[in-house]
Design an enzyme around this catalytic site. Structure first.
Site, short mmCIF file in Angstrom:
data_model
loop_
_atom_site.label_atom_id
_atom_site.label_comp_id
_atom_site.label_asym_id
_atom_site.label_seq_id
_atom_site.Cartn_x
_atom_site.Cartn_y
_atom_site.Cartn_z
N HIS A 145 -19.49 67.13 -27.83
CA HIS A 145 -19.11 67.29 -29.23
C HIS A 145 -17.91 68.24 -29.28
O HIS A 145 -17.74 69.11 -28.41
CB HIS A 145 -20.30 67.88 -29.98
CG HIS A 145 -20.17 67.93 -31.46
ND1 HIS A 145 -19.40 68.87 -32.11
CD2 HIS A 145 -20.74 67.16 -32.43
CE1 HIS A 145 -19.50 68.69 -33.42
NE2 HIS A 145 -20.30 67.66 -33.65
N ASP A 222 -25.55 72.93 -24.94
CA ASP A 222 -25.59 72.54 -26.35
C ASP A 222 -26.86 71.70 -26.52
O ASP A 222 -26.92 70.55 -26.10
CB ASP A 222 -24.35 71.74 -26.72
CG ASP A 222 -24.37 71.24 -28.16
OD1 ASP A 222 -25.38 71.48 -28.85
OD2 ASP A 222 -23.39 70.59 -28.58
N GLN A 225 -29.06 68.25 -29.95
CA GLN A 225 -29.72 66.94 -30.00
C GLN A 225 -30.96 66.92 -29.11
O GLN A 225 -31.56 65.85 -28.91
CB GLN A 225 -28.74 65.85 -29.56
CG GLN A 225 -27.48 65.74 -30.39
CD GLN A 225 -27.75 65.21 -31.80
OE1 GLN A 225 -28.77 64.59 -32.06
NE2 GLN A 225 -26.81 65.43 -32.70
N LYS A 248 -30.67 69.74 -38.05
CA LYS A 248 -31.04 68.53 -37.31
C LYS A 248 -32.52 68.51 -36.93
O LYS A 248 -32.99 67.55 -36.32
CB LYS A 248 -30.18 68.38 -36.06
CG LYS A 248 -28.68 68.26 -36.33
CD LYS A 248 -27.91 68.07 -35.05
CE LYS A 248 -26.40 68.22 -35.26
NZ LYS A 248 -25.82 67.22 -36.15
N CYS A 388 -17.27 63.40 -34.03
CA CYS A 388 -16.83 64.71 -33.53
C CYS A 388 -16.87 64.74 -32.00
O CYS A 388 -17.20 65.77 -31.39
CB CYS A 388 -17.67 65.84 -34.10
SG CYS A 388 -17.52 66.04 -35.89
#
Length: 430
Positions: A145, A222, A225, A248, A388
């Site tokens: 991202h 990261d 997700q 999220k 993104c």
């Protein structure tokens, strides 16, 4: 305070708890609405998840009954606000198995969390193990991202370090064939997505972390997700930092999390200066509070933290193993269903092993924006664009993609609605 009521007594199959998706859906008011005269099929949870009543109610009650500023009042309301805010920190710490709540830094999103680490490196004093100089290297991946690309590009510009990256295979996996060459004695930090927001790929951790340890590099993930979709244990991961975001994972916008090993946070210089992050202040100089306060200058997102705490309660009661299993079964079904659509090109792994419920694709001869508009006309909400993550679109030679992303409230019937909608798109353009 609001009590989080979750249906109990979930059945188990092969030792994995399951939940009734229809009962779960009843907790999400927005899922009952229509779009363009059709029942809404929300397949954009990778962008932002919907919020259950329990989270909405917890935030409303906090504002109505306990609204005060934190860590700066001795009156009752201020004390209640502080307890709620720090209680949310403790819930998040337990949710990801952090050693202590002091390892949880609240930010406004995952992007800010990554930037906090990047700017701490550029603020580090010469000789510090966080300090960068020309010739040092930072390693990311081609599937990141933008929030895990741009901060490191800017850090390289500020320090003279060099940015390098893992490439991505045709099958949507990280190419680790050059791991030892790419992560070397010049590498200072490796930062990459635990789960790709475009390809759905679940990336390996142990091999990359082991190599980083050999050369003395830090590792950051990261996990935006990942944390909403599967059990995440930072102790088991063995990395140094992770970043994720509340919106999220059934929580509100405006709240994110940086987790870091406590000894590292204690050594890192602050990024933002102001109230609450200080120990002492004089006209000549200031000293700084220990983490996490050191990285939370000013009035924090208090109500948002309360909402995130309620979201953690909700997910914990469902059991993240159940969430992961639900999405795995749904992804397997969706992969088979999408394979029946003529001219559909899937990006990322085409098997449900080592991937999550994010499916990005292209339809031959149809721009993704047209795909998205036609799907919206029949109530199916997907995301279109480069998500993104423009470099991964360039990697696969497309200007944009259509992305359907699932969550704990997604059903098989909604996958079927997506396929019917794509059949409508084919009729328009064939």
């Amino acid at each position: 305070m609001t009590t989080i009521a979750i249906p109990q007594g979930m059945p188990q199959y092969d030792g994995v708890p399951r939940f009734d998706v229809e009962k779960v859906r009843a907790d999400f008011p927005i899922l009952g609405r229509e779009v363009n005269g059709y029942p809404m099929v929300y397949l954009d949870s990778g962008n932002t998840s919907q919020k259950p009543r329990q989270v909405i109610d917890a935030m409303r009650e906090h504002i109505e009954r306990h609204n005060g500023n934190v860590a700066r009042s001795v009156h009752q309301v201020g004390t209640e606000a502080t307890e709620a805010y720090e209680g949310a920190r403790a819930k998040v710490a337990q949710f990801i198995s952090a050693s202590t709540p002091d390892e949880i830094v609240f930010t406004k999103n995952a992007t800010e969390a990554i930037n906090v680490v990047a700017y701490a490196f550029s603020n580090a004093a010469p000789g510090s193990r966080f300090a960068l100089k020309p010739g040092d290297e930072i390693v990311i991946s081609e599937m990141e991202h933008h929030s895990n690309i741009v901060p490191w590009q800017l850090l390289c510009e500020r320090t003279g370090a060099k940015l390098r990256w893992f490439s991505v295979t045709d099958a949507g996996r990280l190419d680790l064939s050059s791991l030892e060459e790419l992560v070397n004695e010049r590498t200072k930090i490796v930062s990459y997505a635990l789960v790709s927001n475009v390809l759905g790929t679940i990336n390996p951790v142990s091999a990359i972390t082991a190599r980083a340890r050999e050369v003395g590099a830090f590792v950051m993930l990261d996990a935006s997700q990942a944390v909403p979709h599967m059990p995440v244990d930072v102790t088991d991961l063995g990395v140094d930092f992770i970043a994720f975001t509340g919106h999220k994972m059934c929580g509100p916008t405006g709240i994110g999390v940086l987790w870091g090993r406590h000894e590292l946070l204690a050594e890192m210089p602050p990024v933002l200066g102001g109230g609450s992050m200080i120990e002492t202040v004089s006209m000549e100089r200031s000293t700084f509070a220990p983490p996490p306060a050191r990285f939370e200058a000013g009035t924090p997102p208090i109500t948002e933290a309360v909402g995130l705490g309620a979201a953690v309660d909700y997910l914990t009661a469902l059991d993240m193993r159940a969430v992961q299993w639900h999405e795995k079964e749904l992804t397997a079904y969706a992969l088979d269903a999408l394979a029946t659509v003529p001219g559909l090109r899937l990006f990322g792994p085409n098997v449900p092993v080592g991937r999550g419920g994010t499916l990005s694709f292209a339809l031959d001869g149809v721009h993704p924006h047209d795909v998205g508009q036609i799907l919206d006309s029949v109530g199916v909400e997907v995301r279109v664009g480069h998500h993104c993550a423009r470099p991964i679109c360039q990697r696969y030679g497309v200007p944009a993609m259509t992305r359907a992303s699932f969550y704990l409230y997604t059903t098989v019937e909604e996958v079927d609605a997506l396929v019917r909608g794509l059949e409508q798109v084919r009729k328009v353009f064939d």
